[in-house]
Design an enzyme around this catalytic site. Structure first.
Site, PDB file in Angstrom:
ATOM      1  N   HIS A   1      16.857 -79.873  15.190  1.00 55.25           N
ATOM      2  CA  HIS A   1      15.671 -79.618  14.362  1.00 55.25           C
ATOM      3  C   HIS A   1      15.136 -78.213  14.623  1.00 55.25           C
ATOM      4  O   HIS A   1      14.820 -77.473  13.688  1.00 55.25           O
ATOM      5  CB  HIS A   1      14.539 -80.611  14.686  1.00 55.25           C
ATOM      6  CG  HIS A   1      14.809 -82.020  14.341  1.00 55.25           C
ATOM      7  ND1 HIS A   1      14.566 -83.049  15.235  1.00 55.25           N
ATOM      8  CD2 HIS A   1      15.273 -82.612  13.209  1.00 55.25           C
ATOM      9  CE1 HIS A   1      14.878 -84.199  14.664  1.00 55.25           C
ATOM     10  NE2 HIS A   1      15.308 -83.952  13.433  1.00 55.25           N
TER      11      HIS A   1
ATOM     12  N   LYS B   1       9.588 -97.350  10.462  1.00 49.16           N
ATOM     13  CA  LYS B   1      10.189 -97.014  11.750  1.00 49.16           C
ATOM     14  C   LYS B   1       9.182 -97.223  12.869  1.00 49.16           C
ATOM     15  O   LYS B   1       8.037 -96.813  12.750  1.00 49.16           O
ATOM     16  CB  LYS B   1      10.646 -95.545  11.776  1.00 49.16           C
ATOM     17  CG  LYS B   1      11.877 -95.236  10.979  1.00 49.16           C
ATOM     18  CD  LYS B   1      12.289 -93.790  11.225  1.00 49.16           C
ATOM     19  CE  LYS B   1      13.589 -93.441  10.513  1.00 49.16           C
ATOM     20  NZ  LYS B   1      13.960 -92.036  10.771  1.00 49.16           N
TER      21      LYS B   1
ATOM     22  N   ARG C   1      24.083 -82.304   8.916  1.00 49.48           N
ATOM     23  CA  ARG C   1      25.027 -82.333  10.023  1.00 49.48           C
ATOM     24  C   ARG C   1      26.423 -82.697   9.555  1.00 49.48           C
ATOM     25  O   ARG C   1      27.407 -82.305  10.161  1.00 49.48           O
ATOM     26  CB  ARG C   1      24.587 -83.372  11.067  1.00 49.48           C
ATOM     27  CG  ARG C   1      23.282 -83.058  11.747  1.00 49.48           C
ATOM     28  CD  ARG C   1      22.819 -84.225  12.566  1.00 49.48           C
ATOM     29  NE  ARG C   1      22.546 -85.342  11.655  1.00 49.48           N
ATOM     30  CZ  ARG C   1      22.076 -86.517  12.012  1.00 49.48           C
ATOM     31  NH1 ARG C   1      21.843 -86.774  13.268  1.00 49.48           N
ATOM     32  NH2 ARG C   1      21.841 -87.459  11.133  1.00 49.48           N
TER      33      ARG C   1
ATOM     34  N   SER D   1      17.653 -87.924  16.623  1.00 49.34           N
ATOM     35  CA  SER D   1      16.552 -88.439  17.435  1.00 49.34           C
ATOM     36  C   SER D   1      16.896 -89.816  17.997  1.00 49.34           C
ATOM     37  O   SER D   1      16.576 -90.135  19.143  1.00 49.34           O
ATOM     38  CB  SER D   1      15.266 -88.514  16.606  1.00 49.34           C
ATOM     39  OG  SER D   1      14.839 -87.223  16.243  1.00 49.34           O
TER      40      SER D   1
END
Length: 161
Positions: free
Chosen positions: A17, A41, A90, A128
């Site tokens: 990030h 979440k 990614r 994360s």
């Protein structure tokens, strides 16, 4: 002034990030890190903790600021006079998800443009979620998250165990 929003949950912020933030800060006049309140979440850090942590990490970048938001990203962008969204990629799997999200945001507000930035190769495996898993299992997260927050992650994990 061109303001770009880099949205995410950043729970916790990773070196991947931070790589996107650093590079974006060289491309745009202002980068606003939008920390999403995601009710789906269960976060490691509260929204206020995440905002505070990210503010510490981005201190060296004069043109980067941090705010939390809930609701639609396009509304947050309008409120902050931005029509450019930054998304880090990614992998091909990220692209497929991000493309759908970008197209939905474009449908909600045709004036929104999405800029995709490939993460640097040394961070392409980071997420994360994987960092939280490593931390909970007692592994070393040095080099995965900014050095300034390693102790924050360790304390939080310890308080939950």
């Amino acid at each position: 002034m061109k303001v770009a929003v880099y949205p995410g949950s950043f729970d916790p912020i990773t070196n991947g990030h931070l790589d996107i933030i650093k590079r974006s800060s060289r491309v745009f006049d202002k980068v606003l890190v939008g920390v999403l309140v995601n009710p789906d979440k269960k976060g490691l850090f509260t929204i206020d903790e995440r905002v505070d942590i990210i503010k510490r990490v981005v201190l060296p970048y004069d043109n980067v600021s941090v705010k939390s938001f809930n609701g639609l990203l396009v509304d947050f962008m309008r409120e902050n006079n931005s029509n450019v969204m930054i998304r880090g990629l990614r992998s091909v799997a990220d692209f497929e998800y991000e493309l759908q999200t970008s197209l939905m945001n474009k449908k909600l507000d045709p004036g929104i443009e999405t800029v995709f930035m490939m993460t640097s190769s040394e961070f392409s495996f980071l997420s994360s979620s994987s960092i939280k898993q490593v931390a909970f299992l007692g592994g070393c997260i040095k080099g995965l998250v900014p050095d300034e927050i390693i102790s924050d992650v360790a304390k939080k994990v310890k308080s939950i165990k």
